[in-house]
Design a protein around this motif. Structure first.
Motif, PDB file in Angstrom:
ATOM      1  N   TYR A 144      25.754 -25.142 -57.705  1.00 57.27           N
ATOM      2  CA  TYR A 144      25.269 -26.357 -58.354  1.00 57.27           C
ATOM      3  C   TYR A 144      23.743 -26.424 -58.369  1.00 57.27           C
ATOM      4  O   TYR A 144      23.153 -26.923 -59.333  1.00 57.27           O
ATOM      5  CB  TYR A 144      25.860 -27.592 -57.668  1.00 57.27           C
ATOM      6  CG  TYR A 144      27.226 -27.966 -58.199  1.00 57.27           C
ATOM      7  CD1 TYR A 144      27.367 -28.649 -59.400  1.00 57.27           C
ATOM      8  CD2 TYR A 144      28.384 -27.618 -57.516  1.00 57.27           C
ATOM      9  CE1 TYR A 144      28.611 -28.990 -59.905  1.00 57.27           C
ATOM     10  CE2 TYR A 144      29.633 -27.956 -58.002  1.00 57.27           C
ATOM     11  CZ  TYR A 144      29.739 -28.639 -59.198  1.00 57.27           C
ATOM     12  OH  TYR A 144      30.975 -28.970 -59.695  1.00 57.27           O
ATOM     13  N   LYS A 145      23.112 -25.930 -57.313  1.00 57.85           N
ATOM     14  CA  LYS A 145      21.650 -25.938 -57.290  1.00 57.85           C
ATOM     15  C   LYS A 145      21.088 -25.056 -58.397  1.00 57.85           C
ATOM     16  O   LYS A 145      20.060 -25.384 -59.008  1.00 57.85           O
ATOM     17  CB  LYS A 145      21.153 -25.430 -55.922  1.00 57.85           C
ATOM     18  CG  LYS A 145      19.636 -25.375 -55.788  1.00 57.85           C
ATOM     19  CD  LYS A 145      19.029 -26.764 -55.905  1.00 57.85           C
ATOM     20  CE  LYS A 145      17.550 -26.757 -55.535  1.00 57.85           C
ATOM     21  NZ  LYS A 145      16.745 -25.974 -56.469  1.00 57.85           N
ATOM     22  N   ARG A 146      21.777 -23.968 -58.699  1.00 59.86           N
ATOM     23  CA  ARG A 146      21.326 -23.067 -59.754  1.00 59.86           C
ATOM     24  C   ARG A 146      21.278 -23.786 -61.097  1.00 59.86           C
ATOM     25  O   ARG A 146      20.413 -23.518 -61.931  1.00 59.86           O
ATOM     26  CB  ARG A 146      22.292 -21.872 -59.834  1.00 59.86           C
ATOM     27  CG  ARG A 146      21.911 -20.817 -60.866  1.00 59.86           C
ATOM     28  CD  ARG A 146      23.036 -19.794 -60.965  1.00 59.86           C
ATOM     29  NE  ARG A 146      23.368 -19.221 -59.663  1.00 59.86           N
ATOM     30  CZ  ARG A 146      24.514 -18.582 -59.395  1.00 59.86           C
ATOM     31  NH1 ARG A 146      25.441 -18.470 -60.328  1.00 59.86           N
ATOM     32  NH2 ARG A 146      24.725 -18.085 -58.199  1.00 59.86           N
ATOM     33  N   LYS A 187      37.187 -19.742 -63.685  1.00 61.23           N
ATOM     34  CA  LYS A 187      35.817 -19.252 -63.514  1.00 61.23           C
ATOM     35  C   LYS A 187      35.022 -19.355 -64.823  1.00 61.23           C
ATOM     36  O   LYS A 187      34.261 -18.465 -65.197  1.00 61.23           O
ATOM     37  CB  LYS A 187      35.807 -17.807 -63.011  1.00 61.23           C
ATOM     38  CG  LYS A 187      36.408 -17.654 -61.624  1.00 61.23           C
ATOM     39  CD  LYS A 187      36.267 -16.235 -61.101  1.00 61.23           C
ATOM     40  CE  LYS A 187      36.822 -16.105 -59.690  1.00 61.23           C
ATOM     41  NZ  LYS A 187      36.663 -14.723 -59.159  1.00 61.23           N
ATOM     42  N   ASP A 188      35.221 -20.473 -65.502  1.00 58.48           N
ATOM     43  CA  ASP A 188      34.554 -20.736 -66.779  1.00 58.48           C
ATOM     44  C   ASP A 188      33.302 -21.570 -66.492  1.00 58.48           C
ATOM     45  O   ASP A 188      33.375 -22.800 -66.364  1.00 58.48           O
ATOM     46  CB  ASP A 188      35.502 -21.484 -67.715  1.00 58.48           C
ATOM     47  CG  ASP A 188      34.960 -21.615 -69.129  1.00 58.48           C
ATOM     48  OD1 ASP A 188      33.728 -21.726 -69.293  1.00 58.48           O
ATOM     49  OD2 ASP A 188      35.778 -21.614 -70.074  1.00 58.48           O
ATOM     50  N   VAL A 189      32.165 -20.909 -66.373  1.00 59.82           N
ATOM     51  CA  VAL A 189      30.936 -21.577 -65.951  1.00 59.82           C
ATOM     52  C   VAL A 189      30.538 -22.708 -66.891  1.00 59.82           C
ATOM     53  O   VAL A 189      30.156 -23.800 -66.458  1.00 59.82           O
ATOM     54  CB  VAL A 189      29.785 -20.558 -65.821  1.00 59.82           C
ATOM     55  CG1 VAL A 189      28.467 -21.272 -65.524  1.00 59.82           C
ATOM     56  CG2 VAL A 189      30.092 -19.549 -64.719  1.00 59.82           C
ATOM     57  N   MET A 241      30.813 -15.319 -60.303  1.00 68.99           N
ATOM     58  CA  MET A 241      30.734 -15.892 -61.645  1.00 68.99           C
ATOM     59  C   MET A 241      29.440 -15.451 -62.303  1.00 68.99           C
ATOM     60  O   MET A 241      28.375 -15.471 -61.671  1.00 68.99           O
ATOM     61  CB  MET A 241      30.797 -17.420 -61.585  1.00 68.99           C
ATOM     62  CG  MET A 241      32.125 -17.954 -61.101  1.00 68.99           C
ATOM     63  SD  MET A 241      32.209 -19.759 -61.212  1.00 68.99           S
ATOM     64  CE  MET A 241      33.765 -20.066 -60.380  1.00 68.99           C
ATOM     65  N   PRO A 242      29.513 -15.058 -63.557  1.00 67.68           N
ATOM     66  CA  PRO A 242      28.311 -14.541 -64.226  1.00 67.68           C
ATOM     67  C   PRO A 242      27.254 -15.625 -64.424  1.00 67.68           C
ATOM     68  O   PRO A 242      27.569 -16.775 -64.704  1.00 67.68           O
ATOM     69  CB  PRO A 242      28.852 -14.064 -65.585  1.00 67.68           C
ATOM     70  CG  PRO A 242      30.075 -14.893 -65.812  1.00 67.68           C
ATOM     71  CD  PRO A 242      30.683 -15.086 -64.450  1.00 67.68           C
ATOM     72  N   LEU A 243      26.016 -15.254 -64.236  1.00 67.66           N
ATOM     73  CA  LEU A 243      24.925 -16.160 -64.579  1.00 67.66           C
ATOM     74  C   LEU A 243      24.903 -16.342 -66.084  1.00 67.66           C
ATOM     75  O   LEU A 243      25.021 -15.375 -66.831  1.00 67.66           O
ATOM     76  CB  LEU A 243      23.590 -15.590 -64.103  1.00 67.66           C
ATOM     77  CG  LEU A 243      23.313 -15.635 -62.604  1.00 67.66           C
ATOM     78  CD1 LEU A 243      22.067 -14.824 -62.293  1.00 67.66           C
ATOM     79  CD2 LEU A 243      23.116 -17.073 -62.145  1.00 67.66           C
TER      80      LEU A 243
END
Length: 314
Positions: free
Chosen positions: A43-45, A127-129, A289-291
């Protein structure tokens, strides 16, 4: 000058919505710092996205007719006082009892939060960002709305008691004038076995504060005449009529810690909900999870054109 005054009156109280843009952004941003590791790193990202998009549900009210009812629930349509033991806790049961059109007319915010929780849990599982971020930001907005007393009554802007304008006053102007004095520490978020119990408890607390919000304003108003209750401020090139700082100070003092407490409770519940959805999804490995570069959506100014669809709060 006459033209300026006319414009000012047209703008009184507008752009307030629930908690105002300022309040919703603070709720989402602060909640990020309540979640434990490893959720905190994720979440911080994306804290900037979650903060900026905290107001998307209000923006959608200009283009999606079905959006308005997701922000409130008129408790006084179902109950005259606490406890709220007439209204079913399950949406299908409420619709069976009152009819879906009636239920939607009087608001569905607790039930919509449950829908959003299921969507967020699935997004974590998949894992759907992009969907995790979208639903996280949206659910923060609805949880914020849940904690606003004037979202728990059909007298949402004091229109039934000759207090029109109180909606923006309580959740926007008072908050912005006093925010720097608030302490928003809530501790670390925890997993909740029955999160919907907390959602309904938060709603009941909001409903229980409605009379205090309205009656306190009416009592404080008696201490001011028209000239001292309101003042004029310059916003850009426009002269705007607003509640005076003196009146706001008196009203805020009379309310005690109500606004600070409701803001803090919003943050606390939101962090718990995010963390609970992640755990219920099986605690997926967030580091895998991908960036992603999240595309920016339309800005609030770009979306907010024309008439708001559904109930207006100002």
């Amino acid at each position: 000058m006459k033209s300026c005054l006319l414009i000012a009156f047209l703008f009184i109280g507008t752009q307030a919505f629930s908690w105002g843009f300022f309040g919703h952004k603070k709720i989402n941003e602060t909640a990020v710092y309540t979640v434990p590791k490893p959720l905190f790193g994720f979440y911080k990202r994306y804290v900037n996205y979650i903060t900026a998009h905290s107001t998307d549900p209000d923006s959608r009210r200009y283009v999606v007719k079905e959006e308005a009812c997701r922000h409130y629930l008129d408790g006084d349509f179902y109950e005259h006082k606490l406890p709220l033991d007439t209204l079913p806790r399950f949406y299908k049961d409420a619709c069976a009892k009152y009819g879906e059109d009636t239920v939607k007319e009087h608001g569905i915010v607790p039930w919509h939060i449950e829908v959003m929780m299921k969507r967020l849990t699935k997004a974590f599982s998949d894992k759907d960002v992009k969907k995790i971020l979208k639903y996280s930001a949206d659910i923060g907005h609805y949880i914020g709305d849940l904690h606003v007393p004037l979202h728990a009554t059909s007298n949402y802007n004091g229109q039934k008691t000759n207090q029109k304008g109180i909606h923006a006053l309580w959740e926007s102007r008072l908050l912005e004038l006093n925010f720097d004095a608030y302490s928003l520490f809530t501790g670390v978020s925890k997993y909740q076995e029955n999160p919907m119990d907390l959602v309904w408890k938060a709603y009941a607390e909001s409903y229980g504060l409605v009379d205090s919000v309205l009656q306190t304003e009416a009592r404080v108003t008696k201490q001011f005449d028209e000239d001292s209750k309101y003042s004029w401020e310059t916003r850009g090139n426009t002269l705007v009529k607003v509640y005076s700082k003196e009146f706001c100070k008196a009203y805020h003092t009379a309310l005690g810690n109500m606004i600070e407490d409701r803001l803090k409770a919003s943050i606390h519940l939101l962090g718990n909900i995010w963390y609970t959805c992640w755990v219920d999804a099986g605690q997926p490995d967030l580091e895998s999870m991908p960036l992603e570069e999240i595309p920016e959506e339309k800005t609030e100014t770009e979306i907010q054109k024309g008439e708001m669809l559904g109930r207006e709060e100002e």
